[in-house]
Scaffold this motif. Structure first.
Motif, mmCIF file in Angstrom:
data_model
loop_
_atom_site.group_PDB
_atom_site.id
_atom_site.type_symbol
_atom_site.label_atom_id
_atom_site.label_comp_id
_atom_site.label_asym_id
_atom_site.label_seq_id
_atom_site.Cartn_x
_atom_site.Cartn_y
_atom_site.Cartn_z
ATOM 1 N N THR A 267 0.923 3.082 9.537
ATOM 2 C CA THR A 267 1.310 1.701 9.820
ATOM 3 C C THR A 267 0.955 0.791 8.647
ATOM 4 O O THR A 267 1.732 -0.101 8.277
ATOM 5 C CB THR A 267 0.619 1.201 11.099
ATOM 6 O OG1 THR A 267 1.026 2.028 12.194
ATOM 7 C CG2 THR A 267 0.979 -0.240 11.397
ATOM 8 N N LEU A 268 -0.214 1.007 8.036
ATOM 9 C CA LEU A 268 -0.606 0.230 6.855
ATOM 10 C C LEU A 268 0.406 0.426 5.735
ATOM 11 O O LEU A 268 0.816 -0.547 5.083
ATOM 12 C CB LEU A 268 -1.997 0.667 6.390
ATOM 13 C CG LEU A 268 -2.477 0.069 5.062
ATOM 14 C CD1 LEU A 268 -2.623 -1.444 5.181
ATOM 15 C CD2 LEU A 268 -3.800 0.721 4.629
ATOM 16 N N PHE A 269 0.815 1.672 5.515
ATOM 17 C CA PHE A 269 1.808 1.925 4.467
ATOM 18 C C PHE A 269 3.106 1.184 4.753
ATOM 19 O O PHE A 269 3.686 0.541 3.871
ATOM 20 C CB PHE A 269 2.074 3.428 4.339
ATOM 21 C CG PHE A 269 3.093 3.756 3.274
ATOM 22 C CD1 PHE A 269 2.700 3.971 1.968
ATOM 23 C CD2 PHE A 269 4.455 3.826 3.582
ATOM 24 C CE1 PHE A 269 3.632 4.242 0.979
ATOM 25 C CE2 PHE A 269 5.393 4.094 2.605
ATOM 26 C CZ PHE A 269 4.983 4.307 1.298
ATOM 27 N N GLU A 270 3.595 1.262 5.988
ATOM 28 C CA GLU A 270 4.862 0.615 6.328
ATOM 29 C C GLU A 270 4.782 -0.902 6.160
ATOM 30 O O GLU A 270 5.737 -1.542 5.707
ATOM 31 C CB GLU A 270 5.266 0.963 7.767
ATOM 32 C CG GLU A 270 5.601 2.424 8.001
ATOM 33 C CD GLU A 270 6.804 2.901 7.214
ATOM 34 O OE1 GLU A 270 7.595 2.056 6.742
ATOM 35 O OE2 GLU A 270 6.962 4.122 7.060
ATOM 36 N N THR A 271 3.636 -1.480 6.511
ATOM 37 C CA THR A 271 3.470 -2.930 6.373
ATOM 38 C C THR A 271 3.544 -3.343 4.906
ATOM 39 O O THR A 271 4.251 -4.297 4.548
ATOM 40 C CB THR A 271 2.117 -3.362 6.970
ATOM 41 O OG1 THR A 271 2.097 -3.023 8.355
ATOM 42 C CG2 THR A 271 1.912 -4.860 6.820
ATOM 43 N N LEU A 272 2.834 -2.619 4.048
ATOM 44 C CA LEU A 272 2.842 -2.956 2.625
ATOM 45 C C LEU A 272 4.167 -2.597 1.971
ATOM 46 O O LEU A 272 4.584 -3.242 0.999
ATOM 47 C CB LEU A 272 1.678 -2.262 1.920
ATOM 48 C CG LEU A 272 0.287 -2.714 2.364
ATOM 49 C CD1 LEU A 272 -0.796 -2.007 1.558
ATOM 50 C CD2 LEU A 272 0.138 -4.225 2.228
ATOM 51 N N TRP A 273 4.851 -1.601 2.489
ATOM 52 C CA TRP A 273 6.179 -1.240 1.964
ATOM 53 C C TRP A 273 7.145 -2.412 2.118
ATOM 54 O O TRP A 273 7.939 -2.694 1.221
ATOM 55 C CB TRP A 273 6.702 -0.005 2.686
ATOM 56 C CG TRP A 273 8.060 0.452 2.245
ATOM 57 C CD1 TRP A 273 9.247 0.222 2.874
ATOM 58 C CD2 TRP A 273 8.370 1.229 1.082
ATOM 59 N NE1 TRP A 273 10.286 0.803 2.180
ATOM 60 C CE2 TRP A 273 9.780 1.430 1.079
ATOM 61 C CE3 TRP A 273 7.613 1.771 0.056
ATOM 62 C CZ2 TRP A 273 10.425 2.154 0.070
ATOM 63 C CZ3 TRP A 273 8.248 2.493 -0.944
ATOM 64 C CH2 TRP A 273 9.643 2.673 -0.933
ATOM 65 N N GLN A 274 7.073 -3.085 3.240
ATOM 66 C CA GLN A 274 7.953 -4.231 3.469
ATOM 67 C C GLN A 274 7.622 -5.388 2.523
ATOM 68 O O GLN A 274 8.495 -6.177 2.172
ATOM 69 C CB GLN A 274 7.833 -4.703 4.930
ATOM 70 C CG GLN A 274 8.315 -3.686 5.952
ATOM 71 C CD GLN A 274 9.764 -3.277 5.740
ATOM 72 O OE1 GLN A 274 10.618 -4.105 5.443
ATOM 73 N NE2 GLN A 274 10.030 -1.985 5.884
ATOM 74 N N GLN A 275 6.374 -5.503 2.093
ATOM 75 C CA GLN A 275 5.963 -6.595 1.218
ATOM 76 C C GLN A 275 6.195 -6.290 -0.260
ATOM 77 O O GLN A 275 6.216 -7.211 -1.081
ATOM 78 C CB GLN A 275 4.474 -6.889 1.433
ATOM 79 C CG GLN A 275 4.117 -7.321 2.846
ATOM 80 C CD GLN A 275 2.626 -7.429 3.058
ATOM 81 O OE1 GLN A 275 1.842 -7.392 2.106
ATOM 82 N NE2 GLN A 275 2.208 -7.556 4.318
ATOM 83 N N ALA A 276 6.356 -5.017 -0.599
ATOM 84 C CA ALA A 276 6.425 -4.612 -2.003
ATOM 85 C C ALA A 276 7.799 -4.881 -2.608
ATOM 86 O O ALA A 276 8.802 -5.024 -1.910
ATOM 87 C CB ALA A 276 6.078 -3.132 -2.127
ATOM 88 N N THR A 277 7.825 -4.955 -3.941
ATOM 89 C CA THR A 277 9.051 -5.205 -4.705
ATOM 90 C C THR A 277 9.636 -3.886 -5.183
ATOM 91 O O THR A 277 8.902 -3.041 -5.718
ATOM 92 C CB THR A 277 8.744 -6.083 -5.933
ATOM 93 O OG1 THR A 277 8.166 -7.304 -5.490
ATOM 94 C CG2 THR A 277 10.004 -6.372 -6.731
ATOM 95 N N PRO A 278 10.939 -3.648 -5.018
ATOM 96 C CA PRO A 278 11.533 -2.406 -5.514
ATOM 97 C C PRO A 278 11.312 -2.232 -7.013
ATOM 98 O O PRO A 278 11.418 -3.183 -7.782
ATOM 99 C CB PRO A 278 13.022 -2.575 -5.188
ATOM 100 C CG PRO A 278 13.055 -3.552 -4.057
ATOM 101 C CD PRO A 278 11.920 -4.493 -4.302
ATOM 102 N N LEU A 279 10.991 -1.011 -7.400
ATOM 103 C CA LEU A 279 10.785 -0.734 -8.819
ATOM 104 C C LEU A 279 12.095 -0.771 -9.579
ATOM 105 O O LEU A 279 12.154 -1.159 -10.738
ATOM 106 C CB LEU A 279 10.119 0.636 -8.997
ATOM 107 C CG LEU A 279 9.860 1.099 -10.424
ATOM 108 C CD1 LEU A 279 8.937 0.115 -11.140
ATOM 109 C CD2 LEU A 279 9.248 2.490 -10.434
ATOM 110 N N SER A 280 13.170 -0.369 -8.926
ATOM 111 C CA SER A 280 14.486 -0.430 -9.567
ATOM 112 C C SER A 280 15.523 -0.593 -8.481
ATOM 113 O O SER A 280 15.296 -0.288 -7.323
ATOM 114 C CB SER A 280 14.769 0.836 -10.365
ATOM 115 O OG SER A 280 14.820 1.962 -9.521
#
Length: 350
Positions: A267-280
């Motif tokens: 769940t922590l990973f999914e939460t931060l995944w939504q906040q992160a910026t795509p690398l490309s």
């Protein structure tokens, strides 16, 4: 077939052979056993095929057993689809074996597939019971760099569906073997998602490594920082450090098996995944006449890299870099460097 025909008329047994029977290896099981057909029912079925019009009385005399036992055997063969029920034309009749046996095989295969489909549910019950019996089995502590590398490779090898990763330096091992290990997982069709910290991409080698993974099919995003190193495999197993990599040979990590803790880490990973910026991402054909140099700058801004690292990548002075960043910020209406990178990614400039 011969074995069953012989059973219809059993030969006399030599007394010497009988005395040595305990030393004779047991005969291999009949293939009919896999379909749920007993030895007696197999023998009865062959008798019915051999003399289909004999009826219960005739089959009873042929097998030298009681009519009631024959009737019970016929009822079982009827349920298996090897016999057809009596009709107006007469009593029990055998079904064509080419049809009946294939139907029986399909039924057994279907039953096996239904049982296999319950394996995951049964595994959850098993894991919960094992956890209640011995809670310490939930966690395994791994000591030393070589042991950690071996367990990491084992987790990758067992991955079936998805790997989720928080990536941040320092690294225990050279990047090339890791790239080989991770690319093999992608070739097997396992989904691979990574959230890189900005510090992961501040050296040319690490940035090239991340770009190589993306080229192989990794889904990659970036945050200014990640809370920890973390690997989650199939949402059921996780590996994370217990000590700093500065510990050297004393480095320790922990492997967590499926539990509420692994659910929380996922769940922590999914939460931060939504906040992160795509690398490309997918670039526009001509996004506002960006030059190739601007494209490279936008890529590095999008991951939140520091000015000194960007200038080093591009081979320009800090003064020149900051002037170019200011120009991009004006075009994007951004108040800061990271916001400029995020807006450029949103527009498809990265």
């Amino acid at each position: 077939m011969n074995r069953c025909i012989d059973a219809l008329e059993p030969p006399e047994v030599d007394s010497r052979a009988a005395s040595a029977s305990d030393e004779t290896p047991a005969a291999p099981p009949s293939p009919w056993a896999a379909a749920g057909v007993s030895d007696f029912d197999e023998t009865l079925y062959h008798a019915i095929l051999h003399q289909p019009d004999a009826g219960v009385t005739g089959w009873s005399e042929l097998l030298r057993t009681s009519p009631s036992r024959i009737r019970r055997g016929c009822a079982r063969l009827l349920r298996l689809g090897l016999l057809q029920a009596p009709d107006s034309t007469g009593g029990l009749r055998p079904v064509d074996p080419r049809i009946a046996v294939r139907a029986l095989i399909r039924k057994r295969e279907s039953e096996s597939e239904l049982l296999a489909a319950t394996a995951d549910d049964l595994a959850k019950v098993y894991a919960a019971g094992a956890l209640r019996a011995e809670p310490s089995g939930l966690i395994e502590v791994v000591h030393g760099e070589s042991a950690n590398a071996a367990r990491l490779e084992e987790l990758y090898a067992r991955a079936e569906h998805e790997i989720c990763l928080f990536d941040s330096p320092p690294y225990l091992a050279p990047l090339t073997p890791q790239l080989d290990l991770q690319s093999e997982v992608l070739r097997r069709g396992v989904s691979y998602r990574t959230i890189y910290s900005v510090s992961s991409l501040e050296t040319p080698q690490l940035l090239a490594y991340a770009e190589g993974m993306v080229a192989l099919g990794e889904q990659a995003r970036v945050l200014p920082a990640v809370p920890m190193k973390l690997l989650v495999v199939d949402g059921r197993s996780a590996m994370l450090p217990l000590t700093s990599t500065d510990a050297g040979p004393g480095y320790c990590a922990v492997i967590v098996r499926h539990s509420a803790l692994t659910d929380a880490l996922r769940t922590l990973f999914e939460t931060l995944w939504q906040q992160a910026t795509p690398l490309s991402g997918v670039r526009d054909e001509s996004p506002e006449d960006l030059t190739e140099a601007d494209r490279n700058l936008v890529d590095l801004l999008a991951v939140g890299m520091k000015d000194a690292a960007i200038a080093r990548h591009l081979g320009i002075s800090l003064r020149t870099l900051r002037r170019r960043i200011s120009g991009l910020q004006r075009r994007l209406g951004a108040r800061g460097r990271f916001q400029a990178g995020a807006r450029a990614a949103h527009r498809g400039w990265t």
